[in-house]
Design an enzyme around this catalytic site. Structure first.
Site, PDB file in Angstrom:
ATOM      1  N   ARG A  82      38.470  45.607  33.194  1.00 55.57           N
ATOM      2  CA  ARG A  82      37.732  45.776  34.445  1.00 55.57           C
ATOM      3  C   ARG A  82      36.572  46.758  34.341  1.00 55.57           C
ATOM      4  O   ARG A  82      35.501  46.495  34.865  1.00 55.57           O
ATOM      5  CB  ARG A  82      38.692  46.153  35.565  1.00 55.57           C
ATOM      6  CG  ARG A  82      39.667  45.046  35.880  1.00 55.57           C
ATOM      7  CD  ARG A  82      40.617  45.430  36.972  1.00 55.57           C
ATOM      8  NE  ARG A  82      41.058  46.804  36.853  1.00 55.57           N
ATOM      9  CZ  ARG A  82      42.320  47.177  36.711  1.00 55.57           C
ATOM     10  NH1 ARG A  82      43.262  46.290  36.669  1.00 55.57           N
ATOM     11  NH2 ARG A  82      42.634  48.442  36.606  1.00 55.57           N
ATOM     12  N   GLU A  97      49.190  56.002  33.946  1.00 56.18           N
ATOM     13  CA  GLU A  97      50.157  55.916  35.034  1.00 56.18           C
ATOM     14  C   GLU A  97      51.479  55.331  34.557  1.00 56.18           C
ATOM     15  O   GLU A  97      52.530  55.673  35.070  1.00 56.18           O
ATOM     16  CB  GLU A  97      49.621  55.025  36.173  1.00 56.18           C
ATOM     17  CG  GLU A  97      48.402  55.561  36.880  1.00 56.18           C
ATOM     18  CD  GLU A  97      47.083  55.190  36.211  1.00 56.18           C
ATOM     19  OE1 GLU A  97      46.156  54.812  36.910  1.00 56.18           O
ATOM     20  OE2 GLU A  97      46.965  55.296  34.977  1.00 56.18           O
TER      21      GLU A  97
END
Length: 181
Positions: free
Chosen positions: A68, A105
């Site tokens: 992305r 994360e």
């Protein structure tokens, strides 16, 4: 910045609860990427911000840990008439590289940049689609600092404020178009 233009971008970002793991709210930019008017508006907004903030930039560096960030950096660099420098997962770039580990994360990763990607003193803006905990952005900053680049700013489309990733950037300037808690 035009509220209407920002709303056009915001309207093309959608939340997905419990992805990729339960308890996580994932912000998906796929609808933004498939809408040519909204995507062009996104690049317009980023270009306007960069041009208004920095008189001279040598490169846009994009985090390519996933695809992305890589989708936003090159069109922005092209608009600005400058080059794009990829920062990738370890093992994806040929030739001599610098690498650094980072905490994500959902685990750990190792990022790298080609050793000759930028010259000392060159002015760079790091671009990504999203800032969460700040792990990959901090790693990108570390890599560019090792090459003695001047980091002008870390620039993202979406900032997840609750995770406080921008606080980890210390004194590096930071800007986000959209913020979510």
């Amino acid at each position: 910045m035009s509220d209407q233009r920002l709303r056009r971008v915001r309207d093309r970002v959608r939340p997905f609860p419990d992805f990729p793991v339960p308890g996580v709210l994932f912000w998906d930019i796929s609808p933004l990427l498939k809408d040519p008017v909204a995507f062009r508006t996104l690049i317009d907004l980023l270009e306007d911000h960069v041009r208004a903030s920095f008189p001279r930039i040598d490169f846009i560096a994009g985090e390519c840990l996933d695809s992305r960030g890589f989708l936003i950096g090159p069109p922005l660099a092209q608009r600005l008439g400058i080059g794009f420098v990829p920062i990738r997962k370890k093992g994806k770039l040929p030739g001599p590289t610098e690498s650094v580990s980072c905490t994500l994360e959902y685990g750990k990763a190792e990022l790298e940049i080609q050793s000759d990607a930028v010259e000392p003193g060159q002015k760079v803006i790091i671009v990504d689609d999203l800032l969460a905990t700040g792990g990959t952005m901090c790693a990108a900053c570390e890599l560019l600092k090792r090459l003695k680049a001047e980091i002008l700013e870390c620039l993202v489309v979406i900032e997840l404020k609750l995770l406080k990733g921008s606080e980890k950037l210390n004194s590096t300037p930071f800007h986000s178009l959209l913020q979510y808690d």
